[in-house]
Design a protein around this motif. Structure first.
Motif, PDB file in Angstrom:
ATOM      1  N   GLU A 156      51.664  28.860 -28.232  1.00 33.34           N
ATOM      2  CA  GLU A 156      50.564  28.228 -28.965  1.00 33.34           C
ATOM      3  C   GLU A 156      50.646  26.708 -28.943  1.00 33.34           C
ATOM      4  O   GLU A 156      51.715  26.127 -29.098  1.00 33.34           O
ATOM      5  N   ALA A 170      49.152  23.404 -30.845  1.00 30.52           N
ATOM      6  CA  ALA A 170      48.447  22.924 -32.038  1.00 30.52           C
ATOM      7  C   ALA A 170      47.937  21.519 -31.767  1.00 30.52           C
ATOM      8  O   ALA A 170      48.091  20.981 -30.678  1.00 30.52           O
ATOM      9  N   ARG A 186      41.533  29.666 -36.237  1.00 31.05           N
ATOM     10  CA  ARG A 186      41.652  30.756 -35.266  1.00 31.05           C
ATOM     11  C   ARG A 186      42.338  30.282 -33.988  1.00 31.05           C
ATOM     12  O   ARG A 186      42.343  29.104 -33.672  1.00 31.05           O
ATOM     13  N   ALA A 187      42.886  31.263 -33.274  1.00 31.81           N
ATOM     14  CA  ALA A 187      43.547  30.964 -31.998  1.00 31.81           C
ATOM     15  C   ALA A 187      42.589  31.291 -30.860  1.00 31.81           C
ATOM     16  O   ALA A 187      42.040  32.389 -30.791  1.00 31.81           O
ATOM     17  N   ARG A 211      45.284  26.546 -31.129  1.00 32.72           N
ATOM     18  CA  ARG A 211      44.947  26.836 -32.526  1.00 32.72           C
ATOM     19  C   ARG A 211      43.962  25.797 -33.062  1.00 32.72           C
ATOM     20  O   ARG A 211      44.161  24.588 -32.892  1.00 32.72           O
ATOM     21  N   GLU A 212      42.886  26.242 -33.671  1.00 38.97           N
ATOM     22  CA  GLU A 212      41.961  25.323 -34.333  1.00 38.97           C
ATOM     23  C   GLU A 212      42.686  24.576 -35.454  1.00 38.97           C
ATOM     24  O   GLU A 212      43.553  25.133 -36.130  1.00 38.97           O
ATOM     25  N   GLU A 224      46.435  23.317 -23.300  1.00 41.34           N
ATOM     26  CA  GLU A 224      47.245  24.510 -23.545  1.00 41.34           C
ATOM     27  C   GLU A 224      48.544  24.489 -22.750  1.00 41.34           C
ATOM     28  O   GLU A 224      49.529  25.145 -23.096  1.00 41.34           O
ATOM     29  N   SER A 282      42.261  31.914 -26.971  1.00 41.40           N
ATOM     30  CA  SER A 282      43.034  32.232 -25.770  1.00 41.40           C
ATOM     31  C   SER A 282      42.445  31.492 -24.569  1.00 41.40           C
ATOM     32  O   SER A 282      41.227  31.443 -24.389  1.00 41.40           O
ATOM     33  N   VAL A 293      47.498  29.936 -25.921  1.00 41.15           N
ATOM     34  CA  VAL A 293      46.400  29.809 -26.879  1.00 41.15           C
ATOM     35  C   VAL A 293      46.423  28.427 -27.504  1.00 41.15           C
ATOM     36  O   VAL A 293      47.464  27.758 -27.552  1.00 41.15           O
TER      37      VAL A 293
END
Length: 361
Positions: free
Chosen positions: A69, A71, A348-349, A337-338, A167, A351, A335
């Motif tokens: 993930e 961020a 939300r994540a 992340r918002e 990403e 993809s 992914v």
């Protein structure tokens, strides 16, 4: 893998006209925005056919599924997504672009989206051309960005991309940490290297880097990024060549690398009839990559975008390719992340792609 394009042969993911196809093994192929009109030298003679090797030994250990993930940061964050679009912050600009996987409703009011500085309009297909609309004020073509301490240019291209795929920060951080902890010289090969941000991250961490992309436009952009960050003295070789041809030559030369990053497109076509099809050619590409890994290799990283497949397909391919080398193959999804309007609300994540990477235990 982002996107489309064999080596991303365009990558400005800014483009040439659609009637011309990017070179196989180039970034433009899978991501036409990375496919550009540039003069090319006479093609080298074809290399002899190379068959897949039959691998023996135990398959590496496995970790699945792994979700890596990304961020938000000061220079990039996913603010919101929904209704087939995403709202992102790239440096000073808020940008709206199509995003087919954002199936849900928007999380933030329309008033927040309406403040965007730039919107990509036109073809909503990943490889489709379009144009940028600037609803509040005209913006320059490029602007300064920074990720992991590396400066580079963001750019509005005809294929919606802006010169970086955030990403990938998950892979770049992993690579940076491994290089800094190695305690020895590390050689990195970045295939389908696009605008060079990963190459600059690796070199800044202390590695000797070979960057390969079939697009002269992408190589030029990468060199601009190197100059922007005053990193001209770092040991980076910029190679404008088809990725498959390059690694076949490296195999014959006996060249070896400690880390290999590869981010191929799903489809590409070259000027001389060469064709790259991810499902047809990926096994051989990984097979050759294994052969050019050093005896003390650290890892082999594969990212795949815009393909209709499970991550298990590339996971099992990677495990078969790396039989007998030990280590671990971990595979899953990347992914983003918002982070909300203020950058501090975990949402939300989204993809973005599949990945598989072999790492030394």
């Amino acid at each position: 893998m982002r996107r489309s394009g064999s080596q991303r042969t365009t990558d400005d993911r800014t483009v040439k006209d659609r009637s011309r196809r990017p070179q196989a093994g180039s970034a433009a192929a899978a991501r036409p925005d990375r496919a550009l009109k540039t003069p090319r030298a006479a093609s080298a003679p074809p290399l002899p056919a190379r068959s897949l090797m039959r691998r023996e030994g135990e398959k590496p250990a496995e970790r699945v599924p792994v979700i890596l993930e990304t961020a938000g940061s000061d220079h990039y964050r996913l603010i919101d997504s929904g209704m087939g679009e995403k709202l992102e912050q790239y440096g000073p600009y808020r940008i709206v672009r199509p995003e087919a996987q954002a199936l849900w409703p928007r999380g933030l009011p329309d008033a927040v989206w309406d403040k965007a500085d730039a919107l990509f309009t036109g073809d909503t297909d990943e490889d489709g051309m379009g144009r940028w609309k600037f609803p509040h004020a005209a913006l320059g073509e490029t602007w300064p960005m920074q990720l992991l301490g590396v400066d580079f240019h963001g750019r509005f291209t005809a294929f919606r991309h802006v010169g970086v795929f955030p990403e990938q920060l998950a892979h770049w951080r992993w690579m940076q940490e491994r290089i800094e902890a190695a305690g020895r010289p590390v050689r990195v090969l970045n295939l389908f290297g696009y605008t060079g941000v990963a190459s600059l991250v690796a070199a800044r961490a202390g590695a000797e880097v070979t960057h390969v992309d079939a697009s002269k436009k992408a190589i030029g952009w990468a060199r601009e990024n190197q100059a922007l960050g005053r990193m001209e003295k770092l040991p980076i070789r910029w190679i404008c060549e088809d990725a498959m041809k390059f690694i076949q030559r490296e195999e014959r030369r006996g060249s070896r690398y400690d880390i290999i990053l590869t981010d191929p497109p799903k489809f590409g076509r070259g000027p001389n009839g060469e064709v790259w099809q991810l499902f047809d050619h990926l096994p051989l590409m990984l097979d050759i990559c294994r052969e050019i890994l050093s005896p003390k290799a650290i890892g082999l990283v594969l990212t795949a975008y815009s393909i209709r497949a499970s991550f298990y397909s590339i996971h099992e391919l990677m495990r078969e390719t790396m039989r007998g080398l030990g280590g671990t193959v971990e595979s899953g999804e990347l992914v983003i992340r918002e982070s909300g309007s203020g950058g501090k609300t975990a949402g939300r994540a989204l993809s973005t792609s599949l990945f598989s990477r072999w790492i030394r235990a």
